[in-house]
Scaffold this motif. Structure first.
Motif, PDB file in Angstrom:
ATOM      1  N   ASP A   2       0.812  -1.202   0.000  1.00 15.19           N
ATOM      2  CA  ASP A   2       0.000   0.000   0.000  1.00 15.19           C
ATOM      3  C   ASP A   2       0.854   1.264   0.000  1.00 15.19           C
ATOM      4  O   ASP A   2       0.405   2.329  -0.414  1.00 15.19           O
ATOM      5  CB  ASP A   2      -0.932   0.013   1.219  1.00 15.19           C
ATOM      6  N   GLU A   3       2.103   1.146   0.497  1.00 10.63           N
ATOM      7  CA  GLU A   3       2.954   2.321   0.616  1.00 10.63           C
ATOM      8  C   GLU A   3       3.487   2.785  -0.734  1.00 10.63           C
ATOM      9  O   GLU A   3       3.834   3.942  -0.895  1.00 10.63           O
ATOM     10  CB  GLU A   3       4.131   2.023   1.560  1.00 10.63           C
ATOM     11  N   HIS A  24      -0.103  15.000  -5.747  1.00 15.85           N
ATOM     12  CA  HIS A  24       0.374  13.934  -4.867  1.00 15.85           C
ATOM     13  C   HIS A  24       1.821  13.624  -5.220  1.00 15.85           C
ATOM     14  O   HIS A  24       2.318  14.033  -6.274  1.00 15.85           O
ATOM     15  CB  HIS A  24      -0.499  12.673  -5.018  1.00 15.85           C
ATOM     16  N   HIS A  25       2.503  12.898  -4.354  1.00 11.13           N
ATOM     17  CA  HIS A  25       3.930  12.640  -4.567  1.00 11.13           C
ATOM     18  C   HIS A  25       4.182  11.439  -5.476  1.00 11.13           C
ATOM     19  O   HIS A  25       5.298  11.240  -5.944  1.00 11.13           O
ATOM     20  CB  HIS A  25       4.622  12.431  -3.212  1.00 11.13           C
ATOM     21  N   GLU A  26       3.181  10.620  -5.699  1.00  9.98           N
ATOM     22  CA  GLU A  26       3.374   9.452  -6.555  1.00  9.98           C
ATOM     23  C   GLU A  26       3.250   9.834  -8.030  1.00  9.98           C
ATOM     24  O   GLU A  26       2.557  10.790  -8.374  1.00  9.98           O
ATOM     25  CB  GLU A  26       2.335   8.366  -6.242  1.00  9.98           C
ATOM     26  N   TYR A  27       3.908   9.076  -8.886  1.00  3.73           N
ATOM     27  CA  TYR A  27       3.673   9.212 -10.323  1.00  3.73           C
ATOM     28  C   TYR A  27       2.345   8.535 -10.640  1.00  3.73           C
ATOM     29  O   TYR A  27       1.910   7.630  -9.928  1.00  3.73           O
ATOM     30  CB  TYR A  27       4.795   8.557 -11.121  1.00  3.73           C
ATOM     31  N   GLU A  28       1.720   8.972 -11.721  1.00  2.00           N
ATOM     32  CA  GLU A  28       0.401   8.442 -12.058  1.00  2.00           C
ATOM     33  C   GLU A  28       0.313   8.073 -13.530  1.00  2.00           C
ATOM     34  O   GLU A  28       0.758   8.828 -14.399  1.00  2.00           O
ATOM     35  CB  GLU A  28      -0.684   9.474 -11.726  1.00  2.00           C
ATOM     36  N   TRP A  83      10.596   4.265  -4.528  1.00  2.00           N
ATOM     37  CA  TRP A  83      10.699   2.812  -4.399  1.00  2.00           C
ATOM     38  C   TRP A  83      11.275   2.193  -5.668  1.00  2.00           C
ATOM     39  O   TRP A  83      12.086   1.268  -5.610  1.00  2.00           O
ATOM     40  CB  TRP A  83       9.322   2.210  -4.120  1.00  2.00           C
ATOM     41  N   LEU A  84      10.894   2.700  -6.833  1.00  2.00           N
ATOM     42  CA  LEU A  84      11.312   2.073  -8.091  1.00  2.00           C
ATOM     43  C   LEU A  84      12.773   2.331  -8.449  1.00  2.00           C
ATOM     44  O   LEU A  84      13.377   1.532  -9.153  1.00  2.00           O
ATOM     45  CB  LEU A  84      10.434   2.573  -9.236  1.00  2.00           C
TER      46      LEU A  84
END
Length: 294
Positions: A2-3, A24-28, A83-84
């Motif tokens: 989930d993180e 948001h901080h994530e890529y989409e 993470w990636l």
């Protein structure tokens, strides 16, 4: 998991009463399946077609504006670039995230060709694996390393395909915009340049040579929200950035630099939109940063 990854396949309609302008901080990875929708990314507006893929860096403000909510269908993956990075270095693919980092929120128009169908299928597979992982965790109380590895493999395969697709010069859409869309983009660009100042509809309309009524009406029609909602979205995004990246700035300095006239209004607005106080938000981000470094 989930993180670092969230995914939804073929969501239809609206999950909330209104789509908010957000970041948001994530890529989409956003895949548009059906309906009529204009998509606003910062100060650009796209008229979406089925099979369109939008690659978002997350931090740029963005918002869909579907015309008929009942037919609006899309799939979405949010994933953590932090993470990636480690995995991509091991694989020898450090540039795989370039489409998100260098193309400035890119749109790929597939027309549901072979590449579009591949991306569609990969998103469906990833969502299926994440659902299976959740069920296993509920049953056993532990995450499955095998399923997590499968998700990682599927995501890397998806990103490889997107990387190859984004290399084509013709991939970027050059669709003809209407006069209203041009005006809405001009209004958004003006706000991007002035949101930290004291803004009035009269001043904006005068500097853009538009009537105040027309400017308000056309912006709402094209984007789905008012001029002031856009202004406040820009200010909120800047606040989040400063709270995280400028830890030595006081809340008063952050408030003033983002266009708020008073700290009290800034604090109330922030808590109403984010759910926690600015101080709590900054503290959480510092804890997350320290955790990732360790």
């Amino acid at each position: 998991m989930d993180e670092w990854i969230h995914a939804h396949y073929r969501m239809q309609g609206m999950l909330t009463p209104s789509f908010t302008f957000h970041s948001h901080h994530e890529y989409e990875i956003y895949f548009f399946h059906a309906g009529e929708c204009k998509y606003l990314i910062n100060n650009r507006i796209y008229e979406l077609q089925p099979g369109d893929i939008i690659l978002l860096d997350g931090l740029t403000l963005h918002k869909p504006n579907p015309r008929l909510v009942s037919t609006y269908t899309r799939s979405v993956i949010h994933f953590s670039p932090t993470w990636l990075q480690e995995l991509l270095s091991v694989l020898g693919l450090p540039n795989l995230l370039d489409p998100f980092q260098k193309l400035n929120n890119f749109l790929l128009r597939t027309g549901y060709d072979e590449s579009g169908k591949f991306v569609d299928g990969k998103i469906e597979r990833i969502v299926s694996l994440l659902s299976y992982s959740d069920k296993l965790r509920q049953q056993t109380g532990q995450k499955s390393e095998i399923v997590e590895a499968e998700v990682k493999i599927e995501l890397v395969q998806l990103l490889l395909k997107i990387y190859k697709m984004s290399q084509k010069d013709l991939a970027q859409v050059t669709s003809k915009k209407t006069e209203k869309e041009h005006h809405a983009e001009a209004i958004a660009s003006w706000i991007d340049a002035h949101y930290a100042e004291k803004i009035s509809l009269d001043r904006m309309a005068s500097e853009l040579n538009l009537s105040k009524y027309y400017a308000s009406h056309v912006f709402k029609e094209v984007t789905g929200f008012t001029v002031m909602e856009y202004v406040m979205g820009c200010r909120l995004n800047q606040v989040k950035y400063l709270l995280e990246m400028e830890p030595n700035q006081t809340l008063t300095e952050v408030s003033r630099a983002s266009g708020f006239e008073s700290v009290s209004h800034f604090s109330r607005f922030f808590k109403d939109k984010v759910g926690i106080t600015p101080s709590h938000y900054r503290k959480n981000k510092q804890i997350q940063a320290n955790h990732s470094q360790n």
